[in-house]
Design an enzyme around this catalytic site. Structure first.
Site, PDB file in Angstrom:
ATOM      1  N   ARG A   1      46.791  80.073  44.638  1.00  0.00           N
ATOM      2  CA  ARG A   1      47.108  80.454  46.021  1.00  0.00           C
ATOM      3  C   ARG A   1      46.159  79.734  46.972  1.00  0.00           C
ATOM      4  NH1 ARG A   1      44.998  84.867  47.678  1.00  0.00           N
ATOM      5  NH2 ARG A   1      45.569  86.117  45.875  1.00  0.00           N
TER       6      ARG A   1
ATOM      7  N   TYR B   1      63.960  76.493  68.199  1.00  0.00           N
ATOM      8  CA  TYR B   1      64.722  76.827  66.999  1.00  0.00           C
ATOM      9  C   TYR B   1      64.957  78.351  66.950  1.00  0.00           C
ATOM     10  CZ  TYR B   1      65.736  77.433  62.057  1.00  0.00           C
ATOM     11  OH  TYR B   1      66.318  77.774  60.872  1.00  0.00           O
TER      12      TYR B   1
ATOM     13  N   LYS C   1      63.683  69.665  56.591  1.00  0.00           N
ATOM     14  CA  LYS C   1      64.527  68.703  57.293  1.00  0.00           C
ATOM     15  C   LYS C   1      64.130  67.275  56.889  1.00  0.00           C
ATOM     16  CE  LYS C   1      65.822  72.638  58.966  1.00  0.00           C
ATOM     17  NZ  LYS C   1      65.264  73.226  60.164  1.00  0.00           N
TER      18      LYS C   1
ATOM     19  N   ASP D   1      56.142  71.669  67.507  1.00  0.00           N
ATOM     20  CA  ASP D   1      57.054  71.612  66.362  1.00  0.00           C
ATOM     21  C   ASP D   1      57.626  70.197  66.334  1.00  0.00           C
ATOM     22  OD1 ASP D   1      59.235  71.740  64.612  1.00  0.00           O
ATOM     23  OD2 ASP D   1      59.574  73.871  65.016  1.00  0.00           O
TER      24      ASP D   1
END
Ligand SMILES: *Cc1c(COP(=O)(O)O)cnc(C)c1O
Length: 404
Positions: A70, A122, A219, A194
């Site tokens: 982690r 978004y 994307k 972003d």
């Protein structure tokens, strides 16, 4: 072998001069090599998928830099170092999705923090901010970030973050990253961008003054519609330390296999982005001349109201465009259902061309008046232009238009 304090973060090795992570090398060279030394155990040229949760310690507290996956995993580290190099950041952190990256960033701020956000962000970001984070004491103001005066007016003494998405989807509105960063910093707020749509190949917000870059790596970074992931890039050592602490504490990490898929995607990012932009520019110019098209939204067109800003802050347009059809929703529906090469689907940024009607698909949950105020009319069609042959895409659109 180095002595690592218990629970210490995995080391973020900074590339020495002349190493492929070095900023003096070209973008494609770094995309292929940064963070990816031959495997120390075998010489394998490709970074292995380290499917391990834990790491054996030679003595108590003596590790090779990793103690639990982690906190750090070598495949994820390779991806993080690679993207940090491409964005020109200090460090990057990989998450299980774009939303997980944005959530982790938000949790770096205290309850009560005010965030100014570009309108038209978004949909998932809007939902996370308005419907989840508001309940935890965050406050948001959505502004038309094309308008610097509107952003300035929205900044309050409690504003801790300016969150920009530029260009926006599907309207392709731009925010001036350099001017707005200066403004926000003057008021003591940080700036996050972003950068999903242009990727570091075409736009590097940290070089324009932003503090953080976030990505939906689902994307263009992945680029092949086969992985969901997110990335968060930091500019300073202090921010990096806090974000790494949050990544480890919250645990919304990317798996080793998905990290490997994104590393593989990044190697061809430059080639893909050039093709996406070339095809999208041809289609945008073709649509602009089409008698059944009223308006094309694509920043590389001279007719785009912010064309000058587009050429100033980015080196290319990406592959996303939208246009208003001469007609209503019925015509738009007929068009998108008539294409054969372009697939009728949501999402974007991969090798295959996707066509959609935002008002019926991605933005269907936005109430009509709000949708129309944003310019998302019933006759708006969006294309995420892929990297198929340009002639096939144009012929496909031509035969679909002939059905109207
Ligand atoms: C898809 C997307 C996101 C969310 O990313 P996920 O990987 O789907 O969680 C965030 N921002 C933009 C601009 C996106 O397109």
């Amino acid at each position: 072998m180095k002595k690592a304090a218990k629970a210490a973060p995995a080391p973020k090795l900074t590339a020495p001069q002349g190493h492929p992570g070095d900023g003096s090398l070209g973008f494609s060279t770094r995309a292929i090599h940064a963070g990816q030394q031959p495997d120390p155990a075998t010489g394998a040229i490709v970074t292995p998928v380290y499917l391990t949760s834990t790491y054996v310690q030679e003595e108590v507290g003596v590790t090779k830099g990793y103690d639990y996956s982690r906190g750090g995993n070598p495949t994820r580290t390779a991806l993080e170092q690679n993207l940090a190099s491409l964005e020109g950041g200090h460090s990057a952190y990989a998450f299980g999705s774009g939303m997980a990256a944005i959530t982790t960033l938000l949790l770096d701020f205290d309850a009560g923090a005010h965030v100014v956000v570009s309108r038209n962000v978004y949909g998932g970001t809007f939902r996370l901010f308005e419907r989840v984070s508001r309940r935890h004491g965050f406050r948001f103001t959505f502004v038309d970030a094309r308008d610097s005066a509107a952003v300035e007016a929205a900044l309050t003494p409690d504003t801790r973050l300016l969150f920009l998405e530029t260009p926006t989807n599907p309207m392709m509105e731009l925010a001036d990253i350099r001017a707005l960063s200066r403004l926000a910093h003057g008021r003591g707020a940080k700036v996050a961008v972003d950068n999903t749509f242009l990727t570091p190949y075409f736009q590097r917000p940290l070089e324009l003054g932003a503090d953080y870059v976030v990505h939906s790596a689902t994307k263009y970074i992945g680029g092949h519609s086969d992985v969901v992931g997110g990335l968060l890039v930091t500019r300073t050592a202090e921010d990096s330390e806090r974000i790494h602490f949050l990544q480890m504490s919250i645990g919304a990490i990317l798996s080793p296999f998905d990290s490997w898929l994104l590393l593989r995607g990044l190697k061809t990012l430059a080639v893909r982005m050039r093709e996406h932009a070339r095809n999208a520019t041809s289609i945008a110019r073709w649509l602009e001349k089409h008698p059944r098209v009223r308006r094309v939204h694509f920043p590389a067109l001279e007719s785009h109201p912010q064309h000058e800003l587009a050429t100033r802050q980015s080196t290319g347009p990406g592959g996303l465009l939208s246009f208003e059809l001469d007609g209503g929703q019925a015509e738009a529906k007929r068009l998108v259902e008539s294409t054969r090469v372009c697939s009728l689907a949501e999402s974007l940024g991969a090798v295959e061309t996707l066509i959609s009607i935002p008002s019926l698909m991605t933005h269907a949950s936005v109430p009509r008046p709000q949708r129309e105020a944003l310019g998302i009319t019933d006759n708006l069609v969006r294309i995420s232009v892929g990297i198929e042959d340009e002639a096939d895409l144009l012929a496909d659109l031509d035969q679909a238009f002939a059905k109207l």
